[in-house]
Design a protein around this motif. Structure first.
Motif, PDB file in Angstrom:
ATOM      1  N   ASP A 178       0.838  -1.194   0.000  1.00  0.00           N
ATOM      2  CA  ASP A 178       0.000   0.000   0.000  1.00  0.00           C
ATOM      3  C   ASP A 178       0.880   1.253   0.000  1.00  0.00           C
ATOM      4  O   ASP A 178       1.938   1.277   0.644  1.00  0.00           O
ATOM      5  CB  ASP A 178      -0.905   0.025   1.233  1.00  0.00           C
ATOM      6  CG  ASP A 178      -1.993  -1.048   1.147  1.00  0.00           C
ATOM      7  OD1 ASP A 178      -2.295  -1.479   0.014  1.00  0.00           O
ATOM      8  OD2 ASP A 178      -2.534  -1.434   2.204  1.00  0.00           O
ATOM      9  N   PRO A 179       0.454   2.307  -0.682  1.00  0.00           N
ATOM     10  CA  PRO A 179       1.257   3.543  -0.708  1.00  0.00           C
ATOM     11  C   PRO A 179       1.247   4.245   0.641  1.00  0.00           C
ATOM     12  O   PRO A 179       0.273   4.159   1.404  1.00  0.00           O
ATOM     13  CB  PRO A 179       0.557   4.390  -1.781  1.00  0.00           C
ATOM     14  CG  PRO A 179      -0.862   3.914  -1.773  1.00  0.00           C
ATOM     15  CD  PRO A 179      -0.784   2.443  -1.475  1.00  0.00           C
ATOM     16  N   THR A 180       2.344   4.897   0.952  1.00  0.00           N
ATOM     17  CA  THR A 180       2.468   5.716   2.164  1.00  0.00           C
ATOM     18  C   THR A 180       2.984   7.087   1.753  1.00  0.00           C
ATOM     19  O   THR A 180       3.357   7.319   0.600  1.00  0.00           O
ATOM     20  CB  THR A 180       3.431   5.079   3.180  1.00  0.00           C
ATOM     21  OG1 THR A 180       4.753   5.081   2.609  1.00  0.00           O
ATOM     22  CG2 THR A 180       3.029   3.645   3.509  1.00  0.00           C
ATOM     23  N   LEU A 181       3.044   7.975   2.740  1.00  0.00           N
ATOM     24  CA  LEU A 181       3.579   9.303   2.455  1.00  0.00           C
ATOM     25  C   LEU A 181       5.042   9.233   2.060  1.00  0.00           C
ATOM     26  O   LEU A 181       5.558  10.142   1.405  1.00  0.00           O
ATOM     27  CB  LEU A 181       3.412  10.223   3.670  1.00  0.00           C
ATOM     28  CG  LEU A 181       1.975  10.565   4.065  1.00  0.00           C
ATOM     29  CD1 LEU A 181       1.965  11.422   5.324  1.00  0.00           C
ATOM     30  CD2 LEU A 181       1.263  11.286   2.931  1.00  0.00           C
ATOM     31  N   ALA A 182       5.711   8.155   2.437  1.00  0.00           N
ATOM     32  CA  ALA A 182       7.141   8.022   2.145  1.00  0.00           C
ATOM     33  C   ALA A 182       7.396   7.553   0.721  1.00  0.00           C
ATOM     34  O   ALA A 182       8.408   7.925   0.115  1.00  0.00           O
ATOM     35  CB  ALA A 182       7.799   7.069   3.139  1.00  0.00           C
ATOM     36  N   ASP A 183       6.511   6.728   0.142  1.00  0.00           N
ATOM     37  CA  ASP A 183       6.824   6.161  -1.172  1.00  0.00           C
ATOM     38  C   ASP A 183       5.751   6.440  -2.220  1.00  0.00           C
ATOM     39  O   ASP A 183       5.848   5.976  -3.351  1.00  0.00           O
ATOM     40  CB  ASP A 183       7.031   4.646  -1.069  1.00  0.00           C
ATOM     41  CG  ASP A 183       5.760   3.907  -0.623  1.00  0.00           C
ATOM     42  OD1 ASP A 183       4.742   4.578  -0.371  1.00  0.00           O
ATOM     43  OD2 ASP A 183       5.808   2.672  -0.524  1.00  0.00           O
ATOM     44  N   GLY A 184       4.705   7.229  -1.890  1.00  0.00           N
ATOM     45  CA  GLY A 184       3.652   7.501  -2.859  1.00  0.00           C
ATOM     46  C   GLY A 184       3.607   8.976  -3.245  1.00  0.00           C
ATOM     47  O   GLY A 184       4.363   9.804  -2.738  1.00  0.00           O
ATOM     48  N   THR A 185       2.721   9.269  -4.166  1.00  0.00           N
ATOM     49  CA  THR A 185       2.471  10.652  -4.578  1.00  0.00           C
ATOM     50  C   THR A 185       1.245  11.155  -3.836  1.00  0.00           C
ATOM     51  O   THR A 185       0.234  10.453  -3.759  1.00  0.00           O
ATOM     52  CB  THR A 185       2.227  10.726  -6.090  1.00  0.00           C
ATOM     53  OG1 THR A 185       3.370  10.192  -6.766  1.00  0.00           O
ATOM     54  CG2 THR A 185       2.008  12.169  -6.531  1.00  0.00           C
ATOM     55  N   THR A 186       1.332  12.338  -3.276  1.00  0.00           N
ATOM     56  CA  THR A 186       0.256  12.847  -2.430  1.00  0.00           C
ATOM     57  C   THR A 186      -0.549  13.913  -3.155  1.00  0.00           C
ATOM     58  O   THR A 186      -0.038  14.659  -3.990  1.00  0.00           O
ATOM     59  CB  THR A 186       0.811  13.456  -1.124  1.00  0.00           C
ATOM     60  OG1 THR A 186       1.706  14.516  -1.455  1.00  0.00           O
ATOM     61  CG2 THR A 186       1.532  12.408  -0.309  1.00  0.00           C
ATOM     62  N   VAL A 187      -1.841  13.966  -2.801  1.00  0.00           N
ATOM     63  CA  VAL A 187      -2.746  15.015  -3.254  1.00  0.00           C
ATOM     64  C   VAL A 187      -3.440  15.561  -2.018  1.00  0.00           C
ATOM     65  O   VAL A 187      -4.042  14.798  -1.254  1.00  0.00           O
ATOM     66  CB  VAL A 187      -3.786  14.472  -4.255  1.00  0.00           C
ATOM     67  CG1 VAL A 187      -4.826  15.554  -4.566  1.00  0.00           C
ATOM     68  CG2 VAL A 187      -3.121  14.003  -5.529  1.00  0.00           C
ATOM     69  N   THR A 188      -3.335  16.852  -1.781  1.00  0.00           N
ATOM     70  CA  THR A 188      -3.949  17.463  -0.605  1.00  0.00           C
ATOM     71  C   THR A 188      -5.466  17.447  -0.743  1.00  0.00           C
ATOM     72  O   THR A 188      -6.005  17.770  -1.806  1.00  0.00           O
ATOM     73  CB  THR A 188      -3.469  18.913  -0.439  1.00  0.00           C
ATOM     74  OG1 THR A 188      -2.051  18.907  -0.315  1.00  0.00           O
ATOM     75  CG2 THR A 188      -4.087  19.560   0.796  1.00  0.00           C
ATOM     76  N   GLY A 189      -6.150  17.056   0.345  1.00  0.00           N
ATOM     77  CA  GLY A 189      -7.605  17.014   0.318  1.00  0.00           C
ATOM     78  C   GLY A 189      -8.210  18.386   0.543  1.00  0.00           C
ATOM     79  O   GLY A 189      -7.715  19.166   1.364  1.00  0.00           O
ATOM     80  N   GLU A 190      -9.261  18.689  -0.185  1.00  0.00           N
ATOM     81  CA  GLU A 190     -10.000  19.932  -0.005  1.00  0.00           C
ATOM     82  C   GLU A 190     -11.293  19.629   0.736  1.00  0.00           C
ATOM     83  O   GLU A 190     -11.943  18.615   0.493  1.00  0.00           O
ATOM     84  CB  GLU A 190     -10.312  20.559  -1.366  1.00  0.00           C
ATOM     85  CG  GLU A 190      -9.058  20.966  -2.129  1.00  0.00           C
ATOM     86  CD  GLU A 190      -9.409  21.650  -3.439  1.00  0.00           C
ATOM     87  OE1 GLU A 190     -10.613  21.839  -3.698  1.00  0.00           O
ATOM     88  OE2 GLU A 190      -8.473  21.981  -4.197  1.00  0.00           O
ATOM     89  N   SER A 191     -11.688  20.544   1.633  1.00  0.00           N
ATOM     90  CA  SER A 191     -12.852  20.316   2.484  1.00  0.00           C
ATOM     91  C   SER A 191     -14.103  20.118   1.649  1.00  0.00           C
ATOM     92  O   SER A 191     -14.382  20.889   0.719  1.00  0.00           O
ATOM     93  CB  SER A 191     -13.052  21.507   3.428  1.00  0.00           C
ATOM     94  OG  SER A 191     -11.948  21.621   4.298  1.00  0.00           O
ATOM     95  N   GLY A 192     -14.844  19.052   1.983  1.00  0.00           N
ATOM     96  CA  GLY A 192     -16.107  18.777   1.311  1.00  0.00           C
ATOM     97  C   GLY A 192     -17.262  18.946   2.277  1.00  0.00           C
ATOM     98  O   GLY A 192     -17.160  19.662   3.279  1.00  0.00           O
TER      99      GLY A 192
END
Length: 757
Positions: A178-192
């Protein structure tokens, strides 16, 4: 440690109190009992306890009830907080603690103090709840061929505030973690909505590709929680589909490409054509490309500017909003160049509006002429068929064209041309000029008399250009350095080659530009431009203002007239004022002077003592008043004269000898001096008719008073007059002798001088 010091201090107070006389009532300690802790969370807890008064305590005895809390010492000896408890019921107390640290053990006790002693309950402890990783859920909300839309919800913050949340993903592969902050690409979440957060994953997303995705949240205790992972495969790319056809109509530099459009796959096509490359066997729209029309399924496009004998790879393409779709790759190889050479054009039969142009074409083996002719221009040095040209329709390799309707007297550039399969080929250029009658030629201008508003001019027409002169004269302007007949004109109506005119109505003192002109049917010829300036009158110029002499009430000034402004000087002189820095002759005092040899001088009178004046010289002509720069002068001061040593003596019955000294003139000219005398009181010049006027100014003076009466007492004063008034000496008295010398006068044995007090 502070708490221990406090207990010791209280004990010392009790000890000292016990050593004194027993004057205070006895204190009976209450019974504190530390209760249990309730409501324990990560950040809060509620303490409880009881304090039961001693039954023998005096009525109304007061105690302070508080809790002792520490997270460092189980015996409450260091870093202890003392916080008052809240009474809940009789003898029962509580305290709610806030802002505690998660996962921390705290020690506490209830304590009562009467001011003389303190009693503590048992020490107890509690531990706040620890923080955990946040809990997050993840949902897929949409996908395309190059994006994935997801949403998440933080179901548990893990006991701390969420600082960051979003999504992490990576390319899916069999057995991948599974991806983690260490080995994946991140997308910041916007409030829904309803506390959720959303995101769109776009970076490096490819069509028909699987990605593994997790939502994440990080709290301010630096703990990160992840959702269950999901695997999402992006949609198939819906680009247009088409096939590439064969190339045709090959030349050494171009080819015609063909293709068939199959489908837009549900999205409108905005562009289609062909991409090609001599290096890449799979060209794309990032390589050179040529566009085609959008109508119809079959489409073509011509590619030009290619290199002879070179192989090119090409593909048909079409673009819709999903991207570019390509047909299969094909290739073509261009033939060698078929080059035509043409001889230099020959020009003959040149007239005012025509000429004959000839040339010939040299053909290589296998080549043919598709078109031949002559191209020409009046401005392009190497004209092409893009401009003016005439086709020679004859067969064979020779070219002969008659140019007509040319412009008289114009220079032309011509090239022969021939078109083969591989393009258009040109000869070297040639040039010629059609016959034309010339413009006239005009000599330079000769300037005559120039006045305020007029100027006399003359010039000659040296050549008439072989045709009639239609008009001649002069054109002139104030602003245009090279005036033309579009400017102001002075036309010479006379016949012949001479040009003469007088310009009138000119502005005074202005610079004019002028050219002679002569017009025939070919146009207007001009002389060189000359400039002249009309005469100008202006205000006089005065300089060199200087003071010759400055006295107490007058000053002599001198100045120089440096320029009369071209007109006669009607007045000159000086003006002055003690307040204005720029005195003028209309508002301030002035004195008129006489101008001689450019210099004038005058005396300023009526000045005040000890006063500064601004002085300007001026001169007047028909244009007005010209002033010099100002100078500042300051007058001095003077006083009445000073007289000393007045004496009278050597009396006779009718005479007295008198003398005095004018010791100072007071700074002003002595206009009169002498002696006044009287037998009836103190004499003065104004009231006494008896006086004697002496010559001279400063210095001694003496005289003999005659015609006196015998045996009479006389008062005598010397006087001196200047512009400040009359100054007197002290009064001298003397008596003349008796007419009968035998009579003695014991009361007046001689003469005496009476001094002023």
């Amino acid at each position: 440690m502070k708490r221990l010091q406090y207990i010791i201090w209280c004990s010392l107070l009790l000890f000292v109190a016990s050593c004194e006389k027993d004057t205070e009532p006895t204190n009976f300690a209450p019974v504190p009992v530390t209760g249990e802790t309730s409501g324990i969370t990560r950040f809060e807890a509620t303490l409880s306890g009881t304090v039961t008064p001693h039954p023998d305590s005096p009525q109304g005895q007061k105690h302070s009830i508080y809790f002792l809390i520490s997270s460092m010492s189980s015996k409450l000896l260091e870093k202890v907080d003392t916080i008052a408890g809240t009474r809940k019921a009789e003898n029962e107390y509580t305290l709610t603690l806030k802002d505690l640290k998660p996962g921390t053990t705290y020690y506490y006790s209830i304590e009562s103090s009467s001011g003389h002693n303190a009693v503590r309950g048992t020490i107890k402890e509690f531990t706040t709840l620890s923080t955990d990783d946040p809990s997050v859920t993840l949902s897929l909300t949409g996908k395309t061929e190059n994006s994935i839309s997801v949403s998440g919800i933080v179901t548990d913050e893990g006991g701390a505030t969420i600082q960051a949340r979003g999504f992490v993903y990576k390319l899916y592969s069999e057995g991948s973690n599974d991806p983690t902050l260490a080995d994946g690409t991140t997308v910041t979440g916007e409030s829904g909505e309803n506390g959720s957060f959303v995101g769109v994953i776009k970076e490096n997303i490819l069509p028909e590709t699987a990605y593994i995705i997790r939502a994440y949240a990080t709290n301010n205790d630096h703990k990160t929680g992840y959702s269950q992972s999901i695997t999402v495969t992006t949609n198939q790319l819906q680009v247009p589909s088409l096939t590439t056809g064969d190339a045709s109509d090959l030349t050494a530099y171009s080819a015609m490409l063909h293709a068939t459009f199959l489908s837009d796959n549900g999205f409108e096509v905005t562009e289609r054509g062909f991409c090609y490359s001599a290096e890449s066997q799979t060209p794309t729209i990032d390589h050179p490309r040529v566009r085609s029309e959008l109508e119809g399924n079959d489409f073509t496009a011509s590619v030009s500017g290619l290199e002879p004998s070179k192989t090119y790879y090409y593909r048909a393409y079409a673009i819709n909003e999903k991207g570019a779709g390509y047909g299969e790759t094909k290739e073509f190889t261009l033939p060698e160049v078929q080059t035509l050479t043409l001889s230099s054009p020959k020009v003959s039969n040149v007239t005012t509006n025509g000429a004959t142009i000839t040339s010939s074409v040299n053909l290589p083996s296998g080549a043919s002429i598709l078109e031949k002719g002559i191209c020409y221009s009046t401005s392009v040095l190497q004209p092409t068929i893009e401009g003016e040209h005439i086709i020679d329709p004859s067969e064979g390799n020779n070219i002969s064209v008659e140019l007509k309707d040319l412009i008289e007297g114009r220079q032309y550039y011509v090239c022969a041309y021939a078109i083969s399969r591989d393009g258009t080929f040109y000869s070297v250029p040639a040039e010629f000029s059609t016959v034309q009658t010339a413009l006239a030629e005009v000599s330079n201008i000769t300037l005559g008399d120039i006045d305020i508003s007029s100027a006399a001019l003359s010039a000659k027409i040296t050549k008439d250009g072989g045709t009639e002169i239609l008009e001649k004269g002069f054109c002139y302007s104030l602003n245009t350095e090279m005036p033309t007949i579009d400017n102001t004109l002075a036309v010479d109506p006379s016949e012949g080659m001479s040009i003469n005119a007088t310009l009138t109505g000119l502005e005074e003192g202005k610079a004019y530009y002028v050219r002679a002109y002569a017009t025939n049917k070919n146009g207007t010829a001009y002389s060189n431009a000359v400039t002249f300036t009309t005469v100008q009158h202006y205000k006089p110029a005065v300089e060199g203002l200087a003071e010759i002499e400055v006295n107490d009430d007058n000053a002599t000034m001198e100045a120089r007239l440096t320029d009369n402004g071209g007109m006669s000087i009607t007045e000159c002189g000086f003006c002055w004022d003690n307040s204005s820095a720029e005195p003028d002759i209309t508002r301030h005092k002035k004195v008129i002077a006489t101008l001689k040899d450019g210099v004038f001088q005058a005396q300023l009178t009526g000045l005040a003592y000890n006063t500064s004046y601004h002085v300007r010289a001026y001169a007047v002509n028909g244009k007005g008043v010209g002033y010099s720069a100002y100078v500042i002068i300051k007058t001095g001061s003077s006083a009445k004269a000073t007289i000393a040593d007045m004496t009278a003596g050597n009396p006779t019955p009718s005479t007295l000898d008198v003398s005095a000294t004018v010791s100072a003139d007071g700074g002003a000219e002595i206009t009169e001096r002498g002696f006044v005398y009287s037998s009836k009181g103190t004499p003065s010049v104004e009231e006494c008719e008896k006086k004697i006027v002496m010559k001279g100014t400063v210095g001694e003076m003496s005289a003999t008073l005659t015609g006196l009466t015998g045996y009479t007492n006389y008062s005598i004063r010397a006087y001196a007059v200047n512009k400040n008034g009359t100054a007197y000496s002290n009064t001298a008295t003397a008596r003349t002798k008796k007419t009968d010398p035998s009579i003695d006068d014991p009361a007046f044995p001689g003469t005496r001088t009476i001094k002023k007090k």
